[in-house]
Design a protein around this motif. Structure first.
Motif, PDB file in Angstrom:
ATOM      1  N   TYR A  23       0.819  -1.217   0.000  1.00 53.22           N
ATOM      2  CA  TYR A  23       0.000   0.000   0.000  1.00 53.22           C
ATOM      3  C   TYR A  23       0.851   1.264   0.000  1.00 53.22           C
ATOM      4  CZ  TYR A  23      -4.345  -2.575   0.729  1.00 53.22           C
ATOM      5  OH  TYR A  23      -5.428  -3.399   0.578  1.00 53.22           O
ATOM      6  N   GLU A  27       0.768   4.026  -3.028  1.00 53.97           N
ATOM      7  CA  GLU A  27       0.350   5.410  -2.834  1.00 53.97           C
ATOM      8  C   GLU A  27       1.481   6.396  -3.089  1.00 53.97           C
ATOM      9  OE1 GLU A  27      -2.718   6.273  -2.502  1.00 53.97           O
ATOM     10  OE2 GLU A  27      -3.360   4.171  -2.444  1.00 53.97           O
ATOM     11  N   ASP A 226      -7.126   0.540   3.377  1.00 53.66           N
ATOM     12  CA  ASP A 226      -7.222   0.998   1.990  1.00 53.66           C
ATOM     13  C   ASP A 226      -8.387   1.975   1.872  1.00 53.66           C
ATOM     14  OD1 ASP A 226      -7.164   1.412  -0.692  1.00 53.66           O
ATOM     15  OD2 ASP A 226      -7.314  -0.692  -1.273  1.00 53.66           O
ATOM     16  N   SER A 228      -9.157   3.774  -0.535  1.00 52.56           N
ATOM     17  CA  SER A 228      -9.686   3.915  -1.888  1.00 52.56           C
ATOM     18  C   SER A 228     -10.909   3.026  -2.112  1.00 52.56           C
ATOM     19  CB  SER A 228      -8.608   3.558  -2.922  1.00 52.56           C
ATOM     20  OG  SER A 228      -8.299   2.168  -2.892  1.00 52.56           O
ATOM     21  N   GLU A 333      -6.499  -2.076   9.678  1.00 54.73           N
ATOM     22  CA  GLU A 333      -7.222  -2.562   8.502  1.00 54.73           C
ATOM     23  C   GLU A 333      -8.712  -2.696   8.805  1.00 54.73           C
ATOM     24  OE1 GLU A 333      -5.498  -5.781   5.964  1.00 54.73           O
ATOM     25  OE2 GLU A 333      -7.330  -6.831   6.547  1.00 54.73           O
ATOM     26  N   TRP A 402      -4.255   4.586   3.908  1.00 54.04           N
ATOM     27  CA  TRP A 402      -2.909   4.442   3.343  1.00 54.04           C
ATOM     28  C   TRP A 402      -2.493   5.641   2.508  1.00 54.04           C
ATOM     29  CZ3 TRP A 402       0.321   1.555   5.583  1.00 54.04           C
ATOM     30  CH2 TRP A 402       0.000   0.290   6.086  1.00 54.04           C
ATOM     31  N   SER A 403      -3.438   6.290   1.849  1.00 57.67           N
ATOM     32  CA  SER A 403      -3.063   7.450   1.027  1.00 57.67           C
ATOM     33  C   SER A 403      -2.539   8.576   1.904  1.00 57.67           C
ATOM     34  CB  SER A 403      -4.257   7.923   0.186  1.00 57.67           C
ATOM     35  OG  SER A 403      -5.309   8.387   1.023  1.00 57.67           O
TER      36      SER A 403
END
Length: 423
Positions: A23, A27, A226, A228, A333, A402-403
């Motif tokens: 990840y 990113e 995540d 996204s 997560e 994660w971004s």
């Protein structure tokens, strides 16, 4: 920004550390960084391998010695499609696999910290070439195992910035006695020469106390989720259809045991448990047989399938480590699923307990059969009411996507590079 990551665990492997860097590198590349990875040539497990992130260039070299044999000699019995409630999968080794384990144990007696240390030689030669070819602005060493830290120490003077992603301490209570002095020395030298990231504030404070390091050199870069992907409707008012469905997705270690959870589920009507774990002890399988089908082990599953299962269950179970400075990465997560979390604390100073209360995402109790059983009984009887009392704040949890974590890492790399050039 040219970043070179040294990582023993990287896709196609699907270990927790490989997932972390899958990840983060994905990113970082999406945010404009030129990302290269030095990793051993190890095959993933068929059906569960992670893809290499788009835009990331991976340079593989020989894993050294016996490494990589496990995937070729292991024979796993996996459930057929749609057969989640059948006989749990058990990992078996043929004679080659048993021989490998024996040889790997012998090698670990002199190779630090174990057979994975055999990667050091091939990786050293590959890294020497890559630094000349890529001229990285930032070199990142991913622990664990310690080999990337050892490599970073060797080439620290050849790169503008060296960042060591320790994650967890190098010296820990589970470090074999024969390696403790060496682990402590490596940890001390890494903290002295590198910018350091760790996954918890408790570990950050431990590094500062243990080595007298400048607090500004050690920053927290947690695990994440995540962001996204779409999430479930957080804590909807509807109760479960049928038995309350619990899901545990992760790994078991001597310091993270599911025995109390399994015993409590067996003794609590109206509750069922699905466990997604790569390897399962026969002791736990025996407990599942006594559950009358309410405990199911699925074995290792593809990462995307695990994420879908998290959206389908009622409650996600997190088992705390019996190590006060560590937080299981799976907790973060879980946040991306929008599902309530049941945390089982294995120590009186478990750092997850205050986080669960602060985030308002679930409940905590002691990791004992009695405490778990009492809480599960209440949940089975009044789950909608208990769920309605939770207070998920999506804006508060967004920092663990994660971004955002990769953006924070990239900004830090830029600051470090700017400071290095100014010197």
């Amino acid at each position: 920004m040219r970043i070179l990551l040294i990582a023993y665990h990287f896709p196609p492997l699907a270990s927790p550390q490989a997932i972390r860097w899958y990840y983060l590198t994905r990113e970082l590349a999406r945010q404009g960084a030129s990302v290269h990875v030095l990793a051993p040539d190890l095959p993933g497990t068929p059906g569960t391998s992670l893809p290499v992130p788009e835009g990331v260039v991976v340079h593989r070299c020989h894993a050294g010695g016996l490494a990589g044999w496990t995937a070729r000699t292991r024979r796993a019995v996996t459930p057929a499609a749609g057969a989640r409630d059948r006989q749990p999968p058990v990992v078996r080794l043929n004679w080659k696999g048993r021989l490998y384990r024996r040889l790997d144990w012998l090698i670990s007696l002199y190779c630090y910290p174990d057979g994975r240390g055999q990667w050091l030689g091939p990786a050293r030669r590959a890294l020497d070439r890559l630094i000349d070819e890529i001229a990285p602005d930032v070199l990142i060493s991913s622990h664990e195992p310690p080999a990337p830290l050892q490599l970073g120490l060797e080439v620290a003077d050849r790169v503008p910035v060296w960042l060591a992603d320790l994650g967890d301490p190098v010296w820990a209570p589970y470090t074999p006695r024969r390696w403790r002095r060496r682990a402590l020395r490596l940890e001390r030298e890494t903290c002295r020469r590198a910018a350091v990231s760790v996954t918890t504030e408790a570990t950050r404070q431990l590094m500062i106390r243990r080595h007298g390091v400048d607090p500004s050199k050690v920053q927290v870069l947690t695990q994440g989720f995540d962001d996204s992907l779409p999430v479930a409707i957080p804590f909807g008012p509807a109760g479960p259809v049928g038995p309350l469905h619990l899901l545990y997705a992760g790994r078991f270690y001597p310091f993270r045991s599911p025995a109390a959870l399994l015993e409590a589920v067996c003794a609590t009507p109206g509750v069922r448990l699905t466990v997604v774990a790569p390897e399962v002890d026969t002791e736990y399988l025996a407990m599942a047989k006594r559950s009358g089908g309410r405990i199911v082990f699925l074995g290792e599953q593809p990462h995307e399938a695990v994420l879908r299962m998290q959206l389908e269950c009622d409650v996600l179970v997190n088992i705390g480590n019996a190590l006060e400075a560590q937080i299981p990465g799976k907790l973060y997560e879980y946040l991306g699923s929008g599902k309530p979390i049941l945390h089982l604390a294995s120590t009186g100073e478990d750092p997850v307990v205050p986080l669960i209360a602060e985030w308002g995402v679930g409940w905590s109790c002691s990791n004992s059969p009695t405490a778990i059983g009492e809480l599960l009984a209440r949940m089975a009887d009044a789950f909608p009411t208990m769920q309605a009392q939770l207070r998920l704040d999506p804006a508060q949890l967004r920092a663990f996507g994660w971004s955002g974590l990769a953006e924070s890492l990239l900004q830090r790399c830029r600051r470090l590079l700017q400071a290095a050039r100014a010197d």
